[in-house]
Write a protein that holds these residues in place. Structure first.
Motif, PDB file in Angstrom:
ATOM      1  N   ILE A 249      34.018  19.044  16.929  1.00 44.11           N
ATOM      2  CA  ILE A 249      33.358  19.571  15.725  1.00 44.11           C
ATOM      3  C   ILE A 249      33.495  18.561  14.587  1.00 44.11           C
ATOM      4  N   TYR A 250      34.670  17.934  14.458  1.00 43.03           N
ATOM      5  CA  TYR A 250      34.838  16.997  13.356  1.00 43.03           C
ATOM      6  C   TYR A 250      34.180  15.642  13.625  1.00 43.03           C
ATOM      7  N   VAL A 251      33.982  15.292  14.909  1.00 42.89           N
ATOM      8  CA  VAL A 251      33.166  14.110  15.203  1.00 42.89           C
ATOM      9  C   VAL A 251      31.747  14.351  14.692  1.00 42.89           C
ATOM     10  N   SER A 252      31.216  15.563  14.963  1.00 49.54           N
ATOM     11  CA  SER A 252      29.842  15.806  14.509  1.00 49.54           C
ATOM     12  C   SER A 252      29.794  15.980  12.991  1.00 49.54           C
ATOM     13  N   TYR A 253      30.890  16.448  12.393  1.00 47.83           N
ATOM     14  CA  TYR A 253      30.958  16.515  10.919  1.00 47.83           C
ATOM     15  C   TYR A 253      30.762  15.128  10.320  1.00 47.83           C
ATOM     16  N   ILE A 254      31.464  14.141  10.894  1.00 43.04           N
ATOM     17  CA  ILE A 254      31.360  12.780  10.349  1.00 43.04           C
ATOM     18  C   ILE A 254      29.990  12.186  10.647  1.00 43.04           C
ATOM     19  N   MET A 255      29.459  12.469  11.862  1.00 46.63           N
ATOM     20  CA  MET A 255      28.110  11.982  12.173  1.00 46.63           C
ATOM     21  C   MET A 255      27.091  12.572  11.212  1.00 46.63           C
ATOM     22  N   PHE A 256      27.215  13.880  10.946  1.00 44.96           N
ATOM     23  CA  PHE A 256      26.310  14.548  10.014  1.00 44.96           C
ATOM     24  C   PHE A 256      26.365  13.880   8.644  1.00 44.96           C
ATOM     25  N   ARG A 257      27.568  13.578   8.199  1.00 45.02           N
ATOM     26  CA  ARG A 257      27.704  12.990   6.856  1.00 45.02           C
ATOM     27  C   ARG A 257      26.947  11.675   6.757  1.00 45.02           C
TER      28      ARG A 257
END
Lengths: 229, 224
Positions: A122-130
């Motif tokens: 989830i936090y990998v995709s959080y950073i990708m989203f950012r």
């Protein structure tokens, strides 16, 4: 380079980390049940605890950002998320290395492992989203919401994964399958505590550097009016 | 209260009307899910012998892959014609817009399942017409549409959303996936309600937490 060596936190972190390495690899006695492989845990356990703390920092600063609209909290959130992810990567790799000789498998469906991996994703995709967001306050708000969703989801994931592993018992073989306590003597617990403190100091040091970087990036965007090149 | 319900109904009705004219979302969900079920049934050689947990896993992973594509599609239609901005300019509060879109997506997923489930029943020799199984499907559909609508509305302005949306959506719905897969395999084995209910609890808790959170945060989501 001169700036780094003048930084007190850097010097403290280096000093404590060197002592930590000495304690882990030379001073502490080898654990009887698991052997030398148990020494990985002096790095694995503190690193995973601090990666969880980092994610709590992300969630709290995201809530504060939404409430107070102060950019400081947004910068803390991104800094903490990236360093938490770095710690999370170390946690996964060291855990896999430890599990193969001790449990007999690289990976198993145990609740804590599943939760940690899903939270990591989830936090990998959080950073990708950012990185794909429109710049400015809209992107920061959306990022904060995603971070809070990740934090809200965690207890549910843990609860579900726990029930799941009761229904499908994970395969655990090898020396640690019977006796779960890996830090049996007081010396071992002392080294564990010291290692947690030294990784925490290192985390705070990295967090400050990453925060300053984010601060400079946002200043740069303000000067160039949001144009990246 | 009555006015809000009418507005929610109207937003959902608008989505359904568009859908019945071009059939974009339902076709993409049901077509995609059916193809994944077929591929899995060849890959795991389902015809000869299969375990009940494999069947539940195949069903729910294909439905969750397909539903995120469908939900993304339903927001793309709004984005292509800039109609979401019109919706946001209307004097409607944002939580009502969210609820309307969510109910629309819930209906899309449910209609698509009416297509998917008979195919699943034929391939896996499983009776889908039981009260427990329908409850399980409806609870999971609510969860998928709650979190799917939330993420799709968050990522309207994001580049490369086709890749990023599943990356965020799939890890977040893991509790629902676990619960539905396990509940489906327990229904296969004809277990009692008591055992099923533990898993339904997870889905209900997930739905409530994220529904309340989405309504609470809806002003922030759609803020321009």
């Amino acid at each position: 380079m001169n700036n780094i060596t003048k930084n007190k936190l850097f010097l403290l972190s280096t000093f404590v980390m060197l002592i930590n390495l000495y304690l882990i690899f030379i001073w502490v006695p080898t654990e009887a049940n698991q052997g030398a492989i148990q020494r990985i845990l002096y790095i694995h356990v503190p690193v995973s605890q601090i990666s969880m703390i980092a994610i709590i920092v992300v969630a709290i600063s995201s809530v504060l950002f939404l409430l107070k609209k102060n950019e400081f909290w947004d910068k803390v959130a991104i800094a903490s998320a990236e360093i938490g992810l770095l710690y999370g990567t170390i946690m996964l790799l060291s855990g896999i290395l430890w599990a193969k000789p001790v449990w007999g498998v690289w990976w198993t469906g145990e609740a804590k492992l599943t939760t940690a991996l899903i939270l990591y994703l989830i936090y990998v995709s959080y950073i990708m989203f950012r990185n794909y967001f429109p710049t400015g306050s809209q992107g920061q708000r959306i990022a904060a919401i995603i971070a809070i969703i990740g934090a809200l989801d965690t207890p549910l994931i843990y609860f579900a994964a726990n029930l799941w592993s009761e229904a499908h018992p994970p395969i655990v073989l090898g020396p640690a399958s019977e006796n779960d306590s890996s830090f049996s003597s007081s010396e071992m617990r002392l080294v564990w505590l010291f290692s947690t403190i030294s990784f925490m100091i290192f985390f705070v040091y990295l967090l400050r550097i990453r925060y300053k970087l984010q601060d400079n990036i946002s200043k740069y965007f303000k000067i160039t009016n949001g144009r990246s090149n | 209260m009555k006015n809000s319900l009418i507005t929610i109904f109207n937003i959902a009705k608008k989505d359904l009307l568009i859908e019945f004219r071009n059939k974009d979302v339902i076709l993409s969900i049901s077509g995609f899910a059916t193809i994944i079920i077929f591929i899995f049934s060849f890959a795991f050689d389902v015809g000869s012998s299969f375990s009940s947990s494999t069947a539940g896993g195949i069903l729910w992973s294909s439905i969750s892959f397909a539903s995120i594509i469908g939900i993304n599609r339903s927001f793309m239609i709004e984005n292509e014609n800039n109609t979401l901005e019109g919706l946001l300019m209307a004097p409607i509060s944002r939580d009502i817009i969210y609820l309307g879109k969510m109910i629309g997506n819930f209906i899309f997923i449910t209609i698509s399942e009416i297509v998917i489930l008979p195919i699943f029943a034929i391939l896996f020799n499983f009776s889908i017409l039981s009260f427990e199984f329908i409850t399980c499907c409806l609870l999971a559909n609510i969860g998928l549409s709650v979190i799917g609508t939330l993420f799709a509305s968050l990522s309207i302005k994001v580049r490369a959303r086709e890749v990023l949306l599943p990356m965020l959506f799939l890890p977040c719905i893991i509790p629902i996936l676990f619960a539905s897969i396990e509940a489906t395999s327990l229904i296969f084995e004809q277990k009692s309600w008591g055992e099923l209910f533990t898993w339904f609890q997870i889905t209900i808790a997930f739905n409530l937490i994220f529904l309340i959170f989405s309504l609470f945060i809806s002003n922030t989501i759609y803020d321009e």
